[in-house]
Design a protein around this motif. Sequence first.
Motif, PDB file in Angstrom:
ATOM      1  N   HIS A  81      23.547  35.864   2.837  1.00 35.68           N
ATOM      2  CA  HIS A  81      23.327  35.193   4.115  1.00 35.68           C
ATOM      3  C   HIS A  81      23.038  36.193   5.226  1.00 35.68           C
ATOM      4  O   HIS A  81      22.129  35.995   6.042  1.00 35.68           O
ATOM      5  CB  HIS A  81      24.545  34.335   4.465  1.00 35.68           C
ATOM      6  CG  HIS A  81      24.379  33.524   5.704  1.00 35.68           C
ATOM      7  ND1 HIS A  81      24.734  33.985   6.962  1.00 35.68           N
ATOM      8  CD2 HIS A  81      23.886  32.273   5.892  1.00 35.68           C
ATOM      9  CE1 HIS A  81      24.467  33.048   7.862  1.00 35.68           C
ATOM     10  NE2 HIS A  81      23.951  32.014   7.246  1.00 35.68           N
ATOM     11  N   ALA A  82      23.783  37.290   5.253  1.00 34.73           N
ATOM     12  CA  ALA A  82      23.627  38.273   6.324  1.00 34.73           C
ATOM     13  C   ALA A  82      22.297  39.012   6.238  1.00 34.73           C
ATOM     14  O   ALA A  82      21.855  39.612   7.226  1.00 34.73           O
ATOM     15  CB  ALA A  82      24.782  39.279   6.282  1.00 34.73           C
ATOM     16  N   GLU A  83      21.628  38.980   5.068  1.00 32.13           N
ATOM     17  CA  GLU A  83      20.385  39.708   4.872  1.00 32.13           C
ATOM     18  C   GLU A  83      19.149  38.826   5.009  1.00 32.13           C
ATOM     19  O   GLU A  83      18.025  39.327   4.957  1.00 32.13           O
ATOM     20  CB  GLU A  83      20.388  40.360   3.480  1.00 32.13           C
ATOM     21  CG  GLU A  83      21.528  41.350   3.276  1.00 32.13           C
ATOM     22  CD  GLU A  83      21.670  41.774   1.829  1.00 32.13           C
ATOM     23  OE1 GLU A  83      21.001  41.167   0.956  1.00 32.13           O
ATOM     24  OE2 GLU A  83      22.441  42.720   1.566  1.00 32.13           O
ATOM     25  N   GLN A  84      19.334  37.522   5.167  1.00 34.47           N
ATOM     26  CA  GLN A  84      18.192  36.611   5.245  1.00 34.47           C
ATOM     27  C   GLN A  84      17.484  36.752   6.595  1.00 34.47           C
ATOM     28  O   GLN A  84      18.131  36.777   7.640  1.00 34.47           O
ATOM     29  CB  GLN A  84      18.672  35.165   5.046  1.00 34.47           C
ATOM     30  CG  GLN A  84      19.207  34.901   3.652  1.00 34.47           C
ATOM     31  CD  GLN A  84      20.039  33.646   3.567  1.00 34.47           C
ATOM     32  OE1 GLN A  84      20.255  32.947   4.565  1.00 34.47           O
ATOM     33  NE2 GLN A  84      20.526  33.338   2.377  1.00 34.47           N
ATOM     34  N   ALA A  85      16.161  36.844   6.542  1.00 32.93           N
ATOM     35  CA  ALA A  85      15.385  36.975   7.777  1.00 32.93           C
ATOM     36  C   ALA A  85      15.522  35.708   8.613  1.00 32.93           C
ATOM     37  O   ALA A  85      15.339  34.595   8.110  1.00 32.93           O
ATOM     38  CB  ALA A  85      13.919  37.224   7.454  1.00 32.93           C
ATOM     39  N   CYS A  86      15.880  35.876   9.856  1.00 30.10           N
ATOM     40  CA  CYS A  86      16.071  34.737  10.755  1.00 30.10           C
ATOM     41  C   CYS A  86      15.194  34.952  11.988  1.00 30.10           C
ATOM     42  O   CYS A  86      15.223  36.026  12.601  1.00 30.10           O
ATOM     43  CB  CYS A  86      17.536  34.629  11.145  1.00 30.10           C
ATOM     44  SG  CYS A  86      17.977  33.070  11.929  1.00 30.10           S
ATOM     45  N   TRP A  87      14.421  33.942  12.331  1.00 37.62           N
ATOM     46  CA  TRP A  87      13.450  34.061  13.425  1.00 37.62           C
ATOM     47  C   TRP A  87      13.530  32.840  14.323  1.00 37.62           C
ATOM     48  O   TRP A  87      13.678  31.707  13.845  1.00 37.62           O
ATOM     49  CB  TRP A  87      12.043  34.184  12.845  1.00 37.62           C
ATOM     50  CG  TRP A  87      10.934  34.199  13.855  1.00 37.62           C
ATOM     51  CD1 TRP A  87      10.554  35.235  14.635  1.00 37.62           C
ATOM     52  CD2 TRP A  87      10.060  33.112  14.184  1.00 37.62           C
ATOM     53  NE1 TRP A  87       9.488  34.871  15.439  1.00 37.62           N
ATOM     54  CE2 TRP A  87       9.167  33.571  15.166  1.00 37.62           C
ATOM     55  CE3 TRP A  87       9.950  31.793  13.721  1.00 37.62           C
ATOM     56  CZ2 TRP A  87       8.182  32.754  15.719  1.00 37.62           C
ATOM     57  CZ3 TRP A  87       8.970  30.983  14.259  1.00 37.62           C
ATOM     58  CH2 TRP A  87       8.090  31.464  15.256  1.00 37.62           C
ATOM     59  N   THR A  88      13.455  33.072  15.638  1.00 33.28           N
ATOM     60  CA  THR A  88      13.487  31.985  16.615  1.00 33.28           C
ATOM     61  C   THR A  88      12.135  31.890  17.308  1.00 33.28           C
ATOM     62  O   THR A  88      11.637  32.884  17.864  1.00 33.28           O
ATOM     63  CB  THR A  88      14.592  32.205  17.666  1.00 33.28           C
ATOM     64  OG1 THR A  88      15.857  32.260  17.001  1.00 33.28           O
ATOM     65  CG2 THR A  88      14.614  31.059  18.672  1.00 33.28           C
ATOM     66  N   ASP A  89      11.537  30.712  17.268  1.00 32.36           N
ATOM     67  CA  ASP A  89      10.248  30.479  17.913  1.00 32.36           C
ATOM     68  C   ASP A  89      10.425  30.586  19.426  1.00 32.36           C
ATOM     69  O   ASP A  89      11.189  29.819  20.015  1.00 32.36           O
ATOM     70  CB  ASP A  89       9.743  29.082  17.539  1.00 32.36           C
ATOM     71  CG  ASP A  89       8.475  28.693  18.275  1.00 32.36           C
ATOM     72  OD1 ASP A  89       7.741  29.592  18.726  1.00 32.36           O
ATOM     73  OD2 ASP A  89       8.210  27.475  18.389  1.00 32.36           O
ATOM     74  N   PRO A  90       9.737  31.537  20.086  1.00 33.83           N
ATOM     75  CA  PRO A  90       9.895  31.671  21.537  1.00 33.83           C
ATOM     76  C   PRO A  90       9.342  30.487  22.314  1.00 33.83           C
ATOM     77  O   PRO A  90       9.660  30.318  23.488  1.00 33.83           O
ATOM     78  CB  PRO A  90       9.114  32.952  21.858  1.00 33.83           C
ATOM     79  CG  PRO A  90       8.143  33.103  20.739  1.00 33.83           C
ATOM     80  CD  PRO A  90       8.812  32.539  19.531  1.00 33.83           C
ATOM     81  N   GLY A  91       8.505  29.657  21.657  1.00 37.77           N
ATOM     82  CA  GLY A  91       7.946  28.503  22.356  1.00 37.77           C
ATOM     83  C   GLY A  91       8.884  27.312  22.404  1.00 37.77           C
ATOM     84  O   GLY A  91       9.110  26.719  23.461  1.00 37.77           O
ATOM     85  N   SER A  92       9.464  26.942  21.251  1.00 37.80           N
ATOM     86  CA  SER A  92      10.297  25.739  21.177  1.00 37.80           C
ATOM     87  C   SER A  92      11.781  26.039  21.024  1.00 37.80           C
ATOM     88  O   SER A  92      12.618  25.171  21.267  1.00 37.80           O
ATOM     89  CB  SER A  92       9.862  24.875  19.983  1.00 37.80           C
ATOM     90  OG  SER A  92      10.142  25.550  18.761  1.00 37.80           O
ATOM     91  N   GLY A  93      12.109  27.259  20.597  1.00 38.25           N
ATOM     92  CA  GLY A  93      13.506  27.603  20.344  1.00 38.25           C
ATOM     93  C   GLY A  93      13.980  27.212  18.954  1.00 38.25           C
ATOM     94  O   GLY A  93      15.156  27.370  18.640  1.00 38.25           O
ATOM     95  N   TYR A  94      13.068  26.719  18.106  1.00 41.20           N
ATOM     96  CA  TYR A  94      13.528  26.359  16.767  1.00 41.20           C
ATOM     97  C   TYR A  94      13.786  27.630  15.969  1.00 41.20           C
ATOM     98  O   TYR A  94      13.100  28.631  16.104  1.00 41.20           O
ATOM     99  CB  TYR A  94      12.543  25.397  16.092  1.00 41.20           C
ATOM    100  CG  TYR A  94      11.561  25.968  15.093  1.00 41.20           C
ATOM    101  CD1 TYR A  94      11.948  26.256  13.792  1.00 41.20           C
ATOM    102  CD2 TYR A  94      10.221  26.168  15.433  1.00 41.20           C
ATOM    103  CE1 TYR A  94      11.040  26.746  12.863  1.00 41.20           C
ATOM    104  CE2 TYR A  94       9.313  26.651  14.515  1.00 41.20           C
ATOM    105  CZ  TYR A  94       9.730  26.945  13.227  1.00 41.20           C
ATOM    106  OH  TYR A  94       8.834  27.427  12.314  1.00 41.20           O
ATOM    107  N   GLN A  95      14.847  27.578  15.148  1.00 41.88           N
ATOM    108  CA  GLN A  95      15.278  28.750  14.394  1.00 41.88           C
ATOM    109  C   GLN A  95      14.986  28.561  12.913  1.00 41.88           C
ATOM    110  O   GLN A  95      15.344  27.543  12.328  1.00 41.88           O
ATOM    111  CB  GLN A  95      16.769  29.011  14.599  1.00 41.88           C
ATOM    112  CG  GLN A  95      17.251  30.307  13.963  1.00 41.88           C
ATOM    113  CD  GLN A  95      18.726  30.544  14.201  1.00 41.88           C
ATOM    114  OE1 GLN A  95      19.571  29.974  13.528  1.00 41.88           O
ATOM    115  NE2 GLN A  95      19.033  31.366  15.188  1.00 41.88           N
TER     116      GLN A  95
END
Length: 204
Positions: A81-95
């Motif tokens: 879990h700690a190594e999974q790539a996590c990205w937040t869309d700067p437009g909508s805030g969806y993660q």
Amino acid sequence: MDIDTLLAARVRGLRKARGATLDLLAQRSGVSRSMISLIERGETSPTAAVLSKLASALDVPLATLFDAVPADTPPSPLARHAEQACWTDPGSGYQRRHLTPPGLGAPLELVEVTFPAGQSVTFDNATHLPAHLAPQQQLWLLEGRMTLTVGHQTWALAAGDCLAMVVNQPIVFANPGDRPARYVLASTVASPSFTAALAARTLR
């Protein structure tokens, strides 16, 4: 490697593997040359809509832009879990959390998404692949509510619902509720040989 650096390397690497210039990718994707250049240098955080256009122009699923392992690290069948790539869309805030272990060439990609209340994202999905080769997705809604418009048809989803889609037409993801929604998105991935064939060809 932070997520913007990863995206920069993936977009630049996929573009060069296809023998495409910045101008050609801009023409094919509808994303400006200057924006692509900023993304490839890691100087801006692209929105989900922009990444979708670039992925379509490069003939890869969106998840491919997040799939990478260091060159000196062998792929592992386990993604902690700690190594999974996590990205937040700067437009909508969806993660978006990439669940599938990277670098394995698996035929299926799993992504967990937390989608903010009242937000929407449009994916053009103007794939350049033949319709029968277009990726397929299934969305399993775990919490909250979502409305998906796939082409000309709109589906209202409640927790527990699962929707199957062919990714060869515009799709609008929207959360009409008053709290975040959470879902798992499963996407088919082209075989390694087919992906290699795509990488070897030039964009036109």
